[in-house]
Design an enzyme around this catalytic site. Structure first.
Site, PDB file in Angstrom:
ATOM      1  CG  ASP A 212       7.553   2.497   3.841  1.00  0.00           C
ATOM      2  OD1 ASP A 212       7.874   1.463   3.208  1.00  0.00           O
ATOM      3  OD2 ASP A 212       7.798   3.639   3.424  1.00  0.00           O
TER       4      ASP A 212
ATOM      5  CG  HIS B  63      11.225  -5.967   5.647  1.00  0.00           C
ATOM      6  ND1 HIS B  63      10.635  -4.739   5.404  1.00  0.00           N
ATOM      7  CD2 HIS B  63      12.563  -5.724   5.778  1.00  0.00           C
ATOM      8  CE1 HIS B  63      11.571  -3.800   5.400  1.00  0.00           C
ATOM      9  NE2 HIS B  63      12.748  -4.371   5.614  1.00  0.00           N
TER      10      HIS B  63
ATOM     11  CB  CYS C  56      10.049  -3.142   2.443  1.00  0.00           C
ATOM     12  SG  CYS C  56       9.036  -4.623   2.280  1.00  0.00           S
TER      13      CYS C  56
ATOM     14  CG  HIS D  65      -1.769  -2.400  11.918  1.00  0.00           C
ATOM     15  ND1 HIS D  65      -2.736  -3.190  12.512  1.00  0.00           N
ATOM     16  CD2 HIS D  65      -2.088  -1.107  12.246  1.00  0.00           C
ATOM     17  CE1 HIS D  65      -3.590  -2.416  13.161  1.00  0.00           C
ATOM     18  NE2 HIS D  65      -3.224  -1.154  13.008  1.00  0.00           N
TER      19      HIS D  65
END
Length: 301
Positions: free
Chosen positions: A117, A222, A120, A294
């Protein structure tokens, strides 16, 4: 510190002060402990024998750190009771996000996924250190440190004015990176080792300052946490298990890279699966995520 205690009818997570002693632990679980086992390789403390004088010793001096699993035997155990011979355990089948530590199969390093989100990095660090979500606290910690040290964190380093950066990092959609890792590591006095999947290497922040460290996994866009046996997240570089843990982390990174888990943001095009736009470089991806919200990205192959 948090410890998982099992045995003698107990199965619980115990929270103690960082400087807690062996007696503090025993008083907390309220059991007449005879022996306890912990660590890798396994260590044993005989509280009614040769180790009876260790009560005032701090747990970290005994090699017991936050995240440790401790198995106890109480004095009430009936030693004369004959148990059936132990049956061999079936060999565990490891998932693609797991790696055996030391080859014994007893300890397993695994990926603990966190929310995807735009926060991370903060989620991964918070889980590794606190076992809970402290994203807002970590962002505020970074913001204050940046404001208090305008010379160290100048406009050239931050790529934007110091005060603007301090406000920007408070936004939940702002991505964190090396600056944030370094600040949080210093503030919490724990080294942070970043396992880079694409490069198959470990970047160590403040390894020379702190013995304790956490592991976070980075796939290019991520971050996730790494845990041992789904619980332990804080390791000590001076403990015998440390080398095996780091070896397992690199093996896991290599395996994940082969399965397409990583993103090479330096060379490959990264596609936003929400709007189909493509980018090259982590900074472009981060800016797009921050401006649009996004978070679903893939790599054009």
């Amino acid at each position: 510190m948090k410890l998982k205690v099992t045995g003698a009818g107990i199965n619980q997570v115990v929270t103690l002060k960082q400087d807690a002693t062996l007696n503090d632990l025993i008083e907390h679980i309220n059991v007449d402990v005879k022996t306890m086992r912990f660590g890798y390789p396994p260590q044993r403390i005989n509280l009614q024998g040769e180790d009876a004088s260790l009560g005032q010793t701090q747990l970290d001096e005994l090699g017991i750190n936050s995240g440790e699993k401790i198995t106890i035997e109480s004095s009430d155990s009936n030693e004369s009771f004959s148990l059936p011979p132990p049956q061999p355990k079936p060999k565990r089948v490891l998932k693609s996000t797991e790696m055996s530590i030391g080859g014994s199969g007893e300890n397993v390093l695994s990926v603990h996924p966190v929310l995807d989100d735009n926060s991370c990095l903060f989620h991964a660090i918070a889980y590794g250190i606190f076992k809970q979500d402290s994203v807002r606290d970590l962002r505020e910690m970074v913001s204050k440190e940046v404001l208090n040290n305008p010379v160290k964190f100048n406009d050239a380093i931050l790529d934007k004015p110091n005060k603007d950066y301090a406000q920007w990092i408070l936004k939940m959609e702002s991505w964190g990176g090396a600056i944030e890792i370094g600040i949080i590591s210093d503030a919490l006095a724990v080294a942070i080792y970043v396992v880079d999947i694409d490069a198959v290497k470990i970047e160590k922040f403040n390894e020379d300052k702190f013995d304790n460290y956490i592991l976070i996994l980075f796939n290019g866009i991520h971050y996730d946490s790494l845990t041992m046996n789904e619980f332990k997240t804080v390791f000590n570089k001076n403990q015998p298990e440390s080398d095996d843990v780091l070896t397992a982390a690199l093996q896991l990174a290599s395996n994940l890279k082969q399965t397409g888990y990583s993103f090479n943001t330096h060379k490959a095009q990264i596609k936003c699966n929400t709007c189909q736009m493509t980018f090259v470089g982590e900074r472009e991806v981060a800016r797009h995520a921050e401006s649009t919200g996004h978070v679903d990205f893939g790599q054009n192959r």
